[in-house]
Design an enzyme around this catalytic site. Structure first.
Site, PDB file in Angstrom:
ATOM      1  N   ASN A 280       0.805  -1.229   0.000  1.00 26.71           N
ATOM      2  CA  ASN A 280       0.000   0.000   0.000  1.00 26.71           C
ATOM      3  C   ASN A 280       0.837   1.277   0.000  1.00 26.71           C
ATOM      4  O   ASN A 280       0.363   2.326  -0.410  1.00 26.71           O
ATOM      5  CB  ASN A 280      -0.945   0.019   1.208  1.00 26.71           C
ATOM      6  CG  ASN A 280      -0.275  -0.367   2.499  1.00 26.71           C
ATOM      7  OD1 ASN A 280       0.266  -1.468   2.624  1.00 26.71           O
ATOM      8  ND2 ASN A 280      -0.281   0.525   3.454  1.00 26.71           N
TER       9      ASN A 280
ATOM     10  N   HIS B 180     -13.600  -0.055  -0.344  1.00 28.20           N
ATOM     11  CA  HIS B 180     -13.378   1.389  -0.556  1.00 28.20           C
ATOM     12  C   HIS B 180     -12.096   1.702  -1.306  1.00 28.20           C
ATOM     13  O   HIS B 180     -11.823   2.863  -1.609  1.00 28.20           O
ATOM     14  CB  HIS B 180     -13.461   2.159   0.769  1.00 28.20           C
ATOM     15  CG  HIS B 180     -12.330   1.966   1.726  1.00 28.20           C
ATOM     16  ND1 HIS B 180     -11.359   2.911   1.926  1.00 28.20           N
ATOM     17  CD2 HIS B 180     -12.027   0.952   2.560  1.00 28.20           C
ATOM     18  CE1 HIS B 180     -10.521   2.496   2.859  1.00 28.20           C
ATOM     19  NE2 HIS B 180     -10.896   1.301   3.259  1.00 28.20           N
TER      20      HIS B 180
ATOM     21  N   THR C 142     -25.662  -9.091  11.231  1.00 28.65           N
ATOM     22  CA  THR C 142     -26.501  -8.714  10.083  1.00 28.65           C
ATOM     23  C   THR C 142     -25.642  -8.074   9.008  1.00 28.65           C
ATOM     24  O   THR C 142     -24.834  -7.186   9.293  1.00 28.65           O
ATOM     25  CB  THR C 142     -27.606  -7.723  10.536  1.00 28.65           C
ATOM     26  OG1 THR C 142     -28.352  -8.357  11.563  1.00 28.65           O
ATOM     27  CG2 THR C 142     -28.511  -7.329   9.386  1.00 28.65           C
TER      28      THR C 142
ATOM     29  N   CYS D  11      -3.017   4.565   7.730  1.00 32.16           N
ATOM     30  CA  CYS D  11      -3.202   3.937   9.035  1.00 32.16           C
ATOM     31  C   CYS D  11      -2.030   4.226   9.957  1.00 32.16           C
ATOM     32  O   CYS D  11      -2.156   4.103  11.163  1.00 32.16           O
ATOM     33  CB  CYS D  11      -3.367   2.434   8.861  1.00 32.16           C
ATOM     34  SG  CYS D  11      -4.561   2.031   7.607  1.00 32.16           S
TER      35      CYS D  11
HETATM   36  N1  PMP Z   1      -4.562  -3.972   3.722  1.00 33.01           N
HETATM   37  C1  PMP Z   1      -4.067  -3.025   2.925  1.00 33.01           C
HETATM   38  C2  PMP Z   1      -2.934  -3.354   2.005  1.00 33.01           C
HETATM   39  C3  PMP Z   1      -4.609  -1.732   2.951  1.00 33.01           C
HETATM   40  O1  PMP Z   1      -4.102  -0.796   2.157  1.00 33.01           O
HETATM   41  C4  PMP Z   1      -5.681  -1.466   3.833  1.00 33.01           C
HETATM   42  C5  PMP Z   1      -6.292  -0.069   3.904  1.00 33.01           C
HETATM   43  N2  PMP Z   1      -5.381   0.926   4.236  1.00 33.01           N
HETATM   44  C6  PMP Z   1      -6.162  -2.498   4.643  1.00 33.01           C
HETATM   45  C7  PMP Z   1      -5.567  -3.742   4.555  1.00 33.01           C
HETATM   46  C8  PMP Z   1      -7.300  -2.267   5.590  1.00 33.01           C
HETATM   47  O2  PMP Z   1      -8.490  -2.184   4.851  1.00 33.01           O
HETATM   48  P1  PMP Z   1      -9.831  -1.586   5.456  1.00 33.01           P
HETATM   49  O3  PMP Z   1      -9.713  -0.102   5.369  1.00 33.01           O
HETATM   50  O4  PMP Z   1     -10.909  -2.142   4.575  1.00 33.01           O
HETATM   51  O5  PMP Z   1      -9.963  -2.073   6.851  1.00 33.01           O
END
Ligand code: PMP
Length: 371
Positions: A140, A190, A226, A312
């Site tokens: 990422n 997303h 759900t 993140c």
């Molecule tokens: N794995 C990767 C490689 C990501 O880029 C992300 C999102 N930053 C995630 C997992 C987590 O995904 P989500 O936002 O759907 O929890």
């Protein structure tokens, strides 16, 4: 917010596609719990099963191999916690939602190009004999594509099951579960123009999915709670569109190259993974002797949204674990005097956005990036 802002942070999240928005809105206006047996429930169930088929078709699997959840953080936790107490071999550049949710893991280093070191991986797989191997398909932060078909082959030769976080690859490069040879794939809606808070795990035929959430029989007794019917419907619509437009995504490489040509004129800039196989939309670079926060704020004031790496882990001033892993391979300390920037393009990016970025880069450059 500045007039006509330029959004270049698609790896963090990408704008909702019109088809996904329409699908979400129409389902949100309906009532029905997909587990109810009356007509309202059956209609909600139908929306979910249509989306399941759309996702199955995009990866050449059967709909019975698709399990919906709340996103890839849940997906990664489901698989990795499902193997807790057993030996897990993963790369040093996995997303924090994978790397932080288990302690019983060994980390495989990466090369200077940000690719999993296959020799080290093979050696560790034979020494450790893991129950699970977990390696992402596309990183990422750097956008570097990992050699999953090879790592799966090695993992299988030592009897391991294979998990692959394919969040940043889905809708960007063509692949099927079978080509990768993996048992579990995690996806997130997303990142492909679907709504936030939805994702899926794809399993190989006959494999039982570990259970994270208890207390209900949804998702064929694998994931209680759900279902997010509207979100899942939007995810399905986005998946159908994104997977039919992978060639459009790949054209973003021309824009990415324009940006890189420009930023490399500054000798203090280094682009990571540039010599490795990369997806078309991502540039990850470090810049000497400036603060990442100062740079991000300077771009933000000019209406340009970029990131300092993974959304993140941003908000921290430490270099990300991905940058540190590549720095280890290069024999450099990435902890000092380095700002890192991630510029990530997507399905709404236009030539104008690139011109805007370059103009602002040059303005900021004369102020902040002088050597
Ligand atoms: N794995 C990767 C490689 C990501 O880029 C992300 C999102 N930053 C995630 C997992 C987590 O995904 P989500 O936002 O759907 O929890």
């Amino acid at each position: 917010m500045t007039k006509n802002p330029t959004y270049l942070d698609h790896n963090a999240t990408t704008p909702l596609r019109a088809t996904a928005l329409n699908a979400v809105m129409s389902v949100l206006s309906e009532v029905g719990n997909p587990s109810s047996i009356h007509s309202f429930g059956r209609r909600a169930r139908k929306h979910i099963e249509t989306a399941r088929q759309q996702i199955a078709d995009s990866l050449d699997v059967s709909s019975g191999q698709v399990f919906f959840n709340s996103g890839a953080t849940e997906g990664n936790n489901t698989i990795l916690k499902g193997f807790s107490g057993q030996r897990i071999l993963m790369s040093a550049i996995e997303h924090s939602s994978a790397i932080d949710c288990t302690v019983s893991r060994n980390l495989v280093p990466v090369t200077v190009d940000g690719v999993v070191d296959l020799n080290a991986f093979e050696q560790m797989a034979h020494d450790i004999r893991p129950a699970l191997v977990s390696i992402m398909l596309v990183n990422n932060e750097t956008g570097v594509i990992q050699p999953i078909a090879e790592t799966s082959r090695i993992a299988k030769s030592v009897g391991a099951l294979v998990h692959c976080d394919a969040v940043q690859a889905y809708g960007r490069i063509p692949f099927t579960r079978e080509e990768l040879g993996v048992d579990f794939l995690t996806l997130s809606s997303h990142k492909i123009g679907g709504p936030q808070g939805v994702g899926a795990i794809i399993t190989s035929p006959g494999i039982t999915l570990p259970k994270l959430l208890e207390g209900g029989g949804q998702e064929r007794r694998s994931r209680a709670g759900t279902e997010n019917t509207a979100g899942i419907t939007g995810f399905g619509a986005a998946a159908a569109e994104a997977s039919s437009k992978i060639s459009d995504f790949q054209k973003l490489g021309l824009f990415r190259d324009k940006i890189e040509e420009q930023i490399l004129k500054s000798p203090s800039v280094k682009i990571y993974g540039q010599n490795g196989p990369r997806v078309a939309n991502t540039t990850f670079c470090t810049i000497n002797r400036v603060s990442g926060e100062t740079l991000l704020m300077a771009f933000d004031i000019e209406g340009i949204a970029i990131s300092s790496g993974s959304a993140c882990s941003s908000g921290t001033v430490k270099p990300s674990h991905v940058l540190r892993a590549i720095g280890d391979a290069m024999g450099i300390n990435t902890g000092h005097s380095l700002a890192s920037l991630r510029i990530s393009l997507g399905h709404t990016t236009t030539e104008k956005d690139i011109e805007h970025f370059i103009k602002v880069w040059n303005t900021i450059g004369t102020r902040l990036l002088k050597d």
